[in-house]
Design a protein around this motif. Structure first.
Motif, PDB file in Angstrom:
ATOM      1  N   UNK A 198       0.848  -1.637   0.156  1.00 57.59           N
ATOM      2  CA  UNK A 198       0.297   0.189   0.042  1.00 57.59           C
ATOM      3  C   UNK A 198       0.754   1.275  -0.167  1.00 57.59           C
ATOM      4  N   UNK A 199       2.099   1.284   0.404  1.00 64.25           N
ATOM      5  CA  UNK A 199       3.294   2.306  -0.035  1.00 64.25           C
ATOM      6  C   UNK A 199       2.774   3.071  -1.163  1.00 64.25           C
ATOM      7  N   UNK A 200       2.204   4.286  -1.218  1.00 62.52           N
ATOM      8  CA  UNK A 200       2.446   5.382  -2.266  1.00 62.52           C
ATOM      9  C   UNK A 200       3.298   5.669  -2.455  1.00 62.52           C
ATOM     10  N   UNK A 222       9.972   2.343  -9.132  1.00 64.71           N
ATOM     11  CA  UNK A 222       8.497   2.720 -11.019  1.00 64.71           C
ATOM     12  C   UNK A 222       8.940   1.127 -10.934  1.00 64.71           C
ATOM     13  N   UNK A 223       8.484  -0.515 -11.262  1.00 64.37           N
ATOM     14  CA  UNK A 223       9.531  -1.297 -11.689  1.00 64.37           C
ATOM     15  C   UNK A 223       8.865  -0.787 -13.379  1.00 64.37           C
ATOM     16  N   UNK A 255       3.021   1.089  -9.732  1.00 58.76           N
ATOM     17  CA  UNK A 255       2.977   2.879  -9.125  1.00 58.76           C
ATOM     18  C   UNK A 255       2.446   3.239  -8.066  1.00 58.76           C
ATOM     19  N   UNK A 256       2.571   1.761  -7.100  1.00 59.53           N
ATOM     20  CA  UNK A 256       2.001   1.424  -5.739  1.00 59.53           C
ATOM     21  C   UNK A 256       2.499   0.349  -5.170  1.00 59.53           C
ATOM     22  N   UNK A 276      -2.134   7.960   3.231  1.00 65.93           N
ATOM     23  CA  UNK A 276      -3.297   6.941   2.391  1.00 65.93           C
ATOM     24  C   UNK A 276      -2.238   5.785   2.846  1.00 65.93           C
ATOM     25  N   UNK A 277      -2.522   5.487   3.851  1.00 64.48           N
ATOM     26  CA  UNK A 277      -1.923   3.889   4.486  1.00 64.48           C
ATOM     27  C   UNK A 277      -3.569   2.965   5.217  1.00 64.48           C
ATOM     28  N   UNK A 278      -3.750   2.718   4.508  1.00 63.50           N
ATOM     29  CA  UNK A 278      -5.190   1.877   5.180  1.00 63.50           C
ATOM     30  C   UNK A 278      -4.568   1.118   6.725  1.00 63.50           C
ATOM     31  N   UNK A 279      -5.893   1.243   7.616  1.00 69.45           N
ATOM     32  CA  UNK A 279      -5.884   0.579   8.497  1.00 69.45           C
ATOM     33  C   UNK A 279      -6.004  -0.941   8.715  1.00 69.45           C
ATOM     34  N   UNK A 280      -5.648  -1.313   9.496  1.00 67.53           N
ATOM     35  CA  UNK A 280      -6.244  -2.765   9.291  1.00 67.53           C
ATOM     36  C   UNK A 280      -7.591  -3.344  10.420  1.00 67.53           C
TER      37      UNK A 280
END
Length: 268
Positions: free
Chosen positions: A87-89, A115-116, A128-129, A192-196
């Motif tokens: 999830x790392x932007x 950016x592979x 991109x993520x 922009x991190x999603x909490x578990x």
């Protein structure tokens, strides 16, 4: 940019639900050098309460810090990030690095690592993520990404410990804990991190809590720790996978118990 992207070439492979990137030899060497150079520069910028960096004590160091600091704390706040690496932007991470790393060349190389270009159905798609598992640079980048959380929690003056993407905050008063939770949520939203959804706990210390891999029994005064339910679950799942190979089961059991018991005082 094209030169950087062509340098960081490799192939993706899956292990269960995780995707790893196998780097070409030239790329792997550059990434290892980047990790060594950036580690010496960036790790000292993190607080001593981040235990996942080399020399900080690891998960066992984080576990030992809790009973040593709990004192008369009444409330606890625990949280873990959902699919943290995935999830790392990239732009958020690069924005943080631009404030910390003065070298445009290093930043250019890090952007290439992020950016592979992936071969997908005969065409190339740019990632991109998320960041790669199994890369020597990824633990450092994952640590940098949570530096704003680190700074915010240290500013509260409360006890705080972080191991990878798993952290705990202890407070004497409910209002102090609420303020810390509010600040943590604001930081995670900005990153922009999603909490578990299933790995957040807010409550009284006396109810007991798990962090990381162990369970603290609040009623015992946190003088010792027990093995967390998730740790037992993973252990038995591994034993089940090895059930037809008795020598490997015996070896695994030996090393697992050595890991569980080392560095902590278990409650028996």
């Amino acid at each position: 940019m094209c030169g950087t992207l062509s340098l960081f070439a490799g192939a993706a492979c899956t292990w269960g639900r995780d995707v790893f990137w196998i780097w070409a030899p030239q790329a792997a060497l550059v990434l290892k050098c980047l990790a060594l150079v950036l580690g010496k520069f960036l790790v000292p910028l993190r607080s001593p309460f981040c235990y996942h960096f080399a020399g900080r004590g690891g998960g066992k160091g984080a576990v030992r810090a809790v009973p040593a600091a709990v004192g008369d704390a009444t409330f606890v706040f625990l949280r873990e990030v959902k699919s943290y690496y995935a999830s790392i932007n990239h732009e958020c991470l690069l924005g943080l690095l631009q404030e910390l790393v003065p070298s445009p060349v290093v930043l250019h190389l890090v952007r290439g690592y992020l950016q592979l270009l992936v071969d997908e159905d005969g065409g190339l798609r740019q990632i991109d993520l998320g960041i790669s598992l199994g890369c020597p640079l990824s633990p450092l980048m994952g640590g940098v990404y949570l530096k704003p959380l680190d700074d915010a929690m240290v500013d509260t003056g409360l006890f705080y410990a972080l191991f990878m993407d798993d952290w705990v905050v202890l407070a004497r008063r409910r209002g102090e804990l609420r303020a810390a939770i509010k600040r943590a949520n604001a930081v995670l939203e900005s990153q922009r991190v999603v909490k578990h959804p299933d790995k957040t706990f807010v409550g009284r210390v006396t109810r007991g809590f798990e962090f990381p891999g162990y369970r603290f029994d609040g009623e015992s005064g946190l003088d010792g720790v027990d093995i967390a339910a998730a740790t037992w679950h993973n252990h038995f799942a591994r034993l089940l996978a090895l059930e037809d190979d008795a020598p490997r089961v015996a070896q695994y059991q030996k090393f697992w118990w050595r890991w569980v018991e080392s560095g902590v005082d278990l409650i028996y």
